[in-house]
Enzyme design. Sequence first.
Site, PDB file in Angstrom:
ATOM      1  N   GLU A   1     -11.238  28.963 -49.957  1.00 44.52           N
ATOM      2  CA  GLU A   1     -11.582  30.280 -49.410  1.00 44.52           C
ATOM      3  C   GLU A   1     -12.697  30.883 -50.244  1.00 44.52           C
ATOM      4  OE1 GLU A   1      -9.682  34.720 -49.995  1.00 44.52           O
ATOM      5  OE2 GLU A   1      -8.306  33.031 -49.786  1.00 44.52           O
TER       6      GLU A   1
ATOM      7  N   LYS B   1       0.199  36.108 -46.238  1.00 46.08           N
ATOM      8  CA  LYS B   1      -0.205  36.156 -47.637  1.00 46.08           C
ATOM      9  C   LYS B   1       0.550  37.287 -48.326  1.00 46.08           C
ATOM     10  CE  LYS B   1      -4.361  37.637 -50.173  1.00 46.08           C
ATOM     11  NZ  LYS B   1      -5.817  37.875 -50.020  1.00 46.08           N
TER      12      LYS B   1
ATOM     13  N   THR C   1     -11.019  38.262 -47.925  1.00 46.84           N
ATOM     14  CA  THR C   1     -11.285  39.700 -47.954  1.00 46.84           C
ATOM     15  C   THR C   1     -11.939  40.156 -46.648  1.00 46.84           C
ATOM     16  OG1 THR C   1     -11.793  39.316 -50.309  1.00 46.84           O
ATOM     17  CG2 THR C   1     -11.903  41.569 -49.521  1.00 46.84           C
TER      18      THR C   1
END
Length: 210
Positions: free
Chosen positions: A40, A128, A69
């Site tokens: 990521e 998450k 993000t």
Amino acid sequence: MDLRAALTAHRLVAIVRGDDPDAALRTVLTLADEGIELIEVSLTGKSALTVLERARQALGPDQPLGVGTVLNAADARAARGAGADFAVTPALGGGVGAAIEAGMPVLAGVLTPTEIVAARGLGAAALKIFPAAQVGGPAYLKALRGPFPNEPFVPVGGVDEATAHAYLTAGATAVGVGSPLVGDAADGGSISALRARARSFRAVAEEFTP
């Protein structure tokens, strides 16, 4: 991509963010070379989308690359345009639905049972737990698995080798690891040290690989 299946297969997501785009790219390529399958690139890093585009060009279409993000629809569209296969959010928001609409599965940031239910309602592929270390660590994950035994949880935040092992033992589908794995490599630090850390984390993950 089938994000849940990939998380189950590989158990580890490497999170890359840095202030040196060239170093961040080297970090991504090194992690891939060391067999880290899920990477990521966080939008909080400098020129993150350019790093992703360059990594995609270097690695080809088969390496799963994500963007982290993702906060809103604009982030989601930009991530998809840069070649991301999946999106990661720190919380629930407009980025979740927009990423799904753009064809990317989402690892959605949650913390509470209410947010878990909401994320699943939005269609998140995996959940998450963030910030995991600050809310009780593996014990909190174990508690969540009581009412949510089949959810694909991915703890993120303060995950070192020992806690990665503890989370996976407690039933996490995978763990997300940033600085304990990447260190200062994405800011120009040692690549050889990065390789050593990658091998150590991969060894932990492989203990739990189906």
